[in-house]
Design a protein around this motif. Structure first.
Motif, PDB file in Angstrom:
ATOM      1  N   TYR A  13       0.864  -1.189   0.000  1.00 52.35           N
ATOM      2  CA  TYR A  13       0.000   0.000   0.000  1.00 52.35           C
ATOM      3  C   TYR A  13       0.894   1.230   0.000  1.00 52.35           C
ATOM      4  CZ  TYR A  13      -4.176  -2.628   1.465  1.00 52.35           C
ATOM      5  OH  TYR A  13      -5.249  -3.478   1.535  1.00 52.35           O
ATOM      6  N   GLY A  57      -3.113  -5.828  12.790  1.00 56.90           N
ATOM      7  CA  GLY A  57      -2.548  -5.021  11.707  1.00 56.90           C
ATOM      8  C   GLY A  57      -1.595  -5.779  10.795  1.00 56.90           C
ATOM      9  N   CYS A  58      -1.545  -7.123  10.940  1.00 55.06           N
ATOM     10  CA  CYS A  58      -0.572  -7.865  10.125  1.00 55.06           C
ATOM     11  C   CYS A  58      -1.067  -8.111   8.699  1.00 55.06           C
ATOM     12  CB  CYS A  58      -0.196  -9.191  10.792  1.00 55.06           C
ATOM     13  SG  CYS A  58      -1.487 -10.425  10.703  1.00 55.06           S
ATOM     14  N   GLY A  59      -2.351  -7.937   8.473  1.00 54.07           N
ATOM     15  CA  GLY A  59      -2.841  -8.089   7.098  1.00 54.07           C
ATOM     16  C   GLY A  59      -3.853  -9.209   6.902  1.00 54.07           C
ATOM     17  N   ARG A  65      -9.817  -9.905   1.981  1.00 57.96           N
ATOM     18  CA  ARG A  65     -10.425  -9.008   0.972  1.00 57.96           C
ATOM     19  C   ARG A  65      -9.915  -9.358  -0.427  1.00 57.96           C
ATOM     20  NH1 ARG A  65      -9.596  -4.783   4.695  1.00 57.96           N
ATOM     21  NH2 ARG A  65      -7.843  -3.977   3.468  1.00 57.96           N
ATOM     22  N   GLU A 173     -13.570 -11.971  12.125  1.00 62.40           N
ATOM     23  CA  GLU A 173     -13.909 -11.761  13.538  1.00 62.40           C
ATOM     24  C   GLU A 173     -15.419 -11.805  13.780  1.00 62.40           C
ATOM     25  OE1 GLU A 173     -11.652  -8.775  15.593  1.00 62.40           O
ATOM     26  OE2 GLU A 173     -10.321  -8.632  13.859  1.00 62.40           O
TER      27      GLU A 173
HETATM   28  N1  LIG Z   1      -6.478   0.718   1.887  1.00 64.93           N
HETATM   29  C1  LIG Z   1      -5.360   0.790   2.599  1.00 64.93           C
HETATM   30  N2  LIG Z   1      -4.412   1.725   2.368  1.00 64.93           N
HETATM   31  C2  LIG Z   1      -3.266   1.784   3.072  1.00 64.93           C
HETATM   32  N3  LIG Z   1      -2.960   0.900   4.064  1.00 64.93           N
HETATM   33  C3  LIG Z   1      -3.867  -0.049   4.351  1.00 64.93           C
HETATM   34  C4  LIG Z   1      -5.108  -0.167   3.653  1.00 64.93           C
HETATM   35  N4  LIG Z   1      -5.792  -1.224   4.158  1.00 64.93           N
HETATM   36  C5  LIG Z   1      -5.018  -1.744   5.139  1.00 64.93           C
HETATM   37  N5  LIG Z   1      -3.872  -1.035   5.234  1.00 64.93           N
HETATM   38  C6  LIG Z   1      -2.766  -1.321   6.160  1.00 64.93           C
HETATM   39  O1  LIG Z   1      -2.411  -2.682   5.985  1.00 64.93           O
HETATM   40  C7  LIG Z   1      -2.077  -3.274   7.236  1.00 64.93           C
HETATM   41  C8  LIG Z   1      -2.900  -4.520   7.461  1.00 64.93           C
HETATM   42  O2  LIG Z   1      -4.257  -4.158   7.694  1.00 64.93           O
HETATM   43  P1  LIG Z   1      -5.383  -5.265   7.967  1.00 64.93           P
HETATM   44  O3  LIG Z   1      -6.644  -4.554   8.292  1.00 64.93           O
HETATM   45  O4  LIG Z   1      -5.404  -6.233   6.850  1.00 64.93           O
HETATM   46  O5  LIG Z   1      -4.790  -5.990   9.253  1.00 64.93           O
HETATM   47  P2  LIG Z   1      -5.470  -7.031  10.248  1.00 64.93           P
HETATM   48  O6  LIG Z   1      -4.450  -8.079  10.511  1.00 64.93           O
HETATM   49  O7  LIG Z   1      -6.775  -7.492   9.712  1.00 64.93           O
HETATM   50  O8  LIG Z   1      -5.689  -6.101  11.511  1.00 64.93           O
HETATM   51  P3  LIG Z   1      -6.608  -6.308  12.806  1.00 64.93           P
HETATM   52  O9  LIG Z   1      -6.246  -7.648  13.358  1.00 64.93           O
HETATM   53  O10 LIG Z   1      -6.187  -5.189  13.708  1.00 64.93           O
HETATM   54  O11 LIG Z   1      -8.026  -6.207  12.352  1.00 64.93           O
HETATM   55  C9  LIG Z   1      -2.308  -2.193   8.304  1.00 64.93           C
HETATM   56  O12 LIG Z   1      -1.058  -1.618   8.615  1.00 64.93           O
HETATM   57  C10 LIG Z   1      -3.193  -1.190   7.618  1.00 64.93           C
HETATM   58  O13 LIG Z   1      -2.950   0.114   8.088  1.00 64.93           O
END
Ligand SMILES: Nc1ncnc2c1ncn2[C@@H]1O[C@H](COP(=O)(O)OP(=O)(O)OP(=O)(O)O)[C@@H](O)[C@H]1O
Length: 265
Positions: A13, A57-59, A65, A173
């Motif tokens: 990103y 925040g690991c993705g 998605r 979740e």
């Molecule tokens: N559209 C976007 N533009 C820029 N960065 C993004 C975007 N979507 C997600 N990110 C970044 O990508 C990383 C992963 O986000 P993601 O929501 O997939 O993590 P997650 O593991 O599902 O988090 P959580 O467990 O906290 O829900 C984060 O650092 C987030 O800030």
């Protein structure tokens, strides 16, 4: 059919932060590319329930998605049933959402959405009722979502998913915000539903116990840029019980350690 092949998938990103959040962010300028997912390879069998765990925040959500076709990968690709994913598909995938019910429709109407293809009104009503009964919401057919408790809303959403009969169900979740007992009941309900429909389920959770109790397989993602750090098939018999299964209990401690918690309680 709901087999998924994820091949060398990476996602970056653009950094949107003007102000760095911490030391690691300090070297990033606005607009720099941030690598979130890196070289993810996964082969998910039709009917498997795969639980994804990983630090915040690991993705995890990003990965789901991309699988659902809401986002494109930066590199690599995802194939579902041998076909490349090029966008969202309502036929194959159902994304289970917390507030996915239409508030202006009754429970019965919400569940019936997935059965619009049925020409006969009677057949449709019969099936709607079958799914409503399955999640024990009989008597609430004419209620609107706002008239249901949080747990009942999730059950209605489950009935809706069952009616859509997708090849793959994505649950990000699904139990968040539920009280302890409702969480336990919903968990049991999803396990029973999976045993019954045997569709592929991808479930993101922060709860190690949920993953161990529910999953056919656990995939652990590491810190950003995220790779798969553990991919383990769980062949423990169900219903699973930590007290009765020392191996399951040992794995639980291992997962806590892997995710940075020293004392699993
Ligand atoms: N559209 C976007 N533009 C820029 N960065 C993004 C975007 N979507 C997600 N990110 C970044 O990508 C990383 C992963 O986000 P993601 O929501 O997939 O993590 P997650 O593991 O599902 O988090 P959580 O467990 O906290 O829900 C984060 O650092 C987030 O800030």
């Amino acid at each position: 059919m709901g087999s998924i092949l994820i091949d060398q998938l990476s996602k970056t990103y653009a950094n949107r932060r003007k102000v760095p959040r911490g030391e690691e962010d300090a070297i990033l300028c606005k607009g720099d590319r941030i690598s979130v997912l890196l070289d993810i390879d996964l082969d998910i069998r039709d009917g498997e329930m795969v639980c994804f765990l990983g630090p915040s925040g690991c993705g995890k959500s990003t990965l789901l998605r991309i699988i659902a076709g809401f986002e494109a990968p930066s590199e690599g690709h995802v194939n579902i049933n041998g076909q490349p994913v090029t966008g969202p598909s309502a036929d194959h995938i159902f994304v289970f959402q917390h507030s996915g019910l239409f508030p202006w429709m009754t429970v019965s109407e919400n569940v019936g959405l997935g059965l619009r293809h049925l020409k006969s009104h009677r057949d449709r009503q019969e099936q709607v009722q079958e799914f409503i009964d399955m999640v024990e919401l009989d008597g609430f057919e004419q209620h609107y979502p706002r008239q249901l408790s949080g747990g009942m809303q999730r059950r209605a959403e489950l009935a809706r998913a069952l009616a859509v009969n997708p090849d793959i169900m994505i649950m990000d979740e699904p139990f968040s915000g539920l009280d302890f007992l409702t969480h336990m009941k919903m968990r049991e309900e999803v396990v029973n539903m999976h045993a019954f429909i045997r569709k592929t389920i991808l479930l993101v959770t922060h709860n190690i116990d949920d993953a161990l109790i529910m999953g056919d397989r656990i995939v652990i993602l590491g810190n950003c840029p995220t790779r798969v750090v553990m991919d383990r098939t769980l062949d423990f018999p169900r219903p699973r019980d930590f007290e009765k299964s020392p191996d399951l209990s040992r794995l639980r401690s291992e997962l806590f350690l892997l995710l940075g918690v020293n004392y699993a309680v």
